[in-house]
Design a protein around this motif. Structure first.
Motif, short mmCIF file in Angstrom:
data_model
loop_
_atom_site.label_atom_id
_atom_site.label_comp_id
_atom_site.label_asym_id
_atom_site.label_seq_id
_atom_site.Cartn_x
_atom_site.Cartn_y
_atom_site.Cartn_z
N ALA A 89 14.18 30.89 62.49
CA ALA A 89 15.63 31.53 62.10
C ALA A 89 15.54 32.45 60.85
O ALA A 89 16.26 33.18 60.85
CB ALA A 89 16.43 30.94 62.36
N ALA A 90 15.13 31.66 59.60
CA ALA A 90 15.57 31.47 58.05
C ALA A 90 14.63 33.24 58.07
O ALA A 90 15.62 34.00 57.32
CB ALA A 90 14.90 30.96 57.26
N SER A 91 13.67 33.77 58.66
CA SER A 91 13.22 35.28 57.76
C SER A 91 13.88 36.07 59.21
O SER A 91 13.10 37.23 58.55
CB SER A 91 12.09 34.78 58.55
OG SER A 91 11.66 34.96 59.56
N ALA A 92 14.56 35.88 59.79
CA ALA A 92 15.82 36.81 61.04
C ALA A 92 16.65 37.23 60.84
O ALA A 92 17.83 36.66 59.71
CB ALA A 92 15.16 36.21 62.63
N SER A 93 16.80 38.51 60.74
CA SER A 93 18.71 39.37 60.47
C SER A 93 19.13 38.97 62.04
O SER A 93 20.11 39.07 61.85
CB SER A 93 18.28 41.23 59.32
OG SER A 93 17.01 41.19 60.30
#
Ligand code: CTP
Ligand code: CA
Length: 224
Positions: A89-93
């Motif tokens: 999730a952290a790398s997703a926009s």
């Protein structure tokens, strides 16, 4: 060829898509699950890739081939899906949760195959799985968060409740009791609901077309 593929309006975005059902183990040879085929989520993953995004697909068990160029993370249970989604999730926009996550799992997965006994009935005790989307809503930050609502009654009211309670930017409301919509068919009939109360009704169309319509709106939200 970009003209054939459509707009590259998601270039620079990382889109995390979840798809398919989950399976909740009952014993070594049995599980609880649902009729999700994964078609809607895989269509979104392919469409987002064609529009220039990096795509991470977290998928439950399906019979589908992962779209080329998409990063596939295969999971089985809801708890595994949660782990995989939170890790990515952290790398997703943009996060789009098309998966049909099992709401409950057997409280205990039996270590050995459950045997028939003399009794005519068997009672299973189930316990609640974590709500992955609600958890994402609580750690949302700048991300665009899109959910699905699978309903068989009171479509709009139920979908609106999920949109609000899970802190989403958009929800795709899906009456899965209509022919030509929902599980395991190639078309879908959806309404897109937004936090400001707007409802956009789409006619029956292929899941690929639904995916592109949805991504049109997501791209608009990213620009806004
Ligand atoms: N969802 C999730 N984790 C769960 C259950 C649902 O992330 N444990 C997500 C689904 O992927 C979907 C949205 O929440 O995007 C709505 O799922 P749905 O089954 O329609 O709603 P629920 O909130 O589970 O409520 P109910 O099944 O009781 O209608
Ligand atoms: Ca559910």
């Amino acid at each position: 060829t970009q003209a054939l593929l459509g707009p590259a309006d998601l270039a620079g975005e990382t889109v995390l898509v979840t798809a398919g059902p989950t399976r909740e183990e009952l014993d070594p040879v049995r599980y609880l699950s649902n009729y999700s085929s994964g078609k809607m989520g895989y269509a979104i993953a392919a469409a987002a890739r064609n529009r220039g995004a990096r795509v991470i697909l977290v998928s439950g068990p399906t019979c589908l081939d992962a779209p080329c160029g998409v990063e596939l993370h295969q999971v089985v249970s809801a708890r595994q899906m949660r782990e995989a989604v939170l890790a990515q999730a952290a790398s997703a926009s943009i996060i789009i949760k098309a998966a049909a996550v099992a709401d409950y799992r057997p409280a205990q997965a039996a270590a050995q195959k459950i045997k028939k006994t003399g009794a005519e009935a068997l009672t299973l005790t189930l316990e609640k799985n974590p709500d992955i989307l609600a958890e994402l809503g609580r750690i949302k930050e700048q991300r665009i968060l899109v959910g699905f609502a699978a309903e068989t009654a009171d479509l709009l009211a139920n979908a609106r409740k999920k949109l609000t309670e899970k802190g989403l930017d958009m929800i795709v409301a899906n009456d899965v009791s209509q022919p030509g919509a929902g599980f395991d068919v190639d078309t879908n009939i959806v309404r897109l609901l937004y936090p400001d109360g707007r409802v956009e009704e789409l006619p029956q169309m292929s899941k690929d077309e639904v995916a592109h319509r949805l991504l049109d709106r997501v791209a608009g939200l990213r620009k806004a």
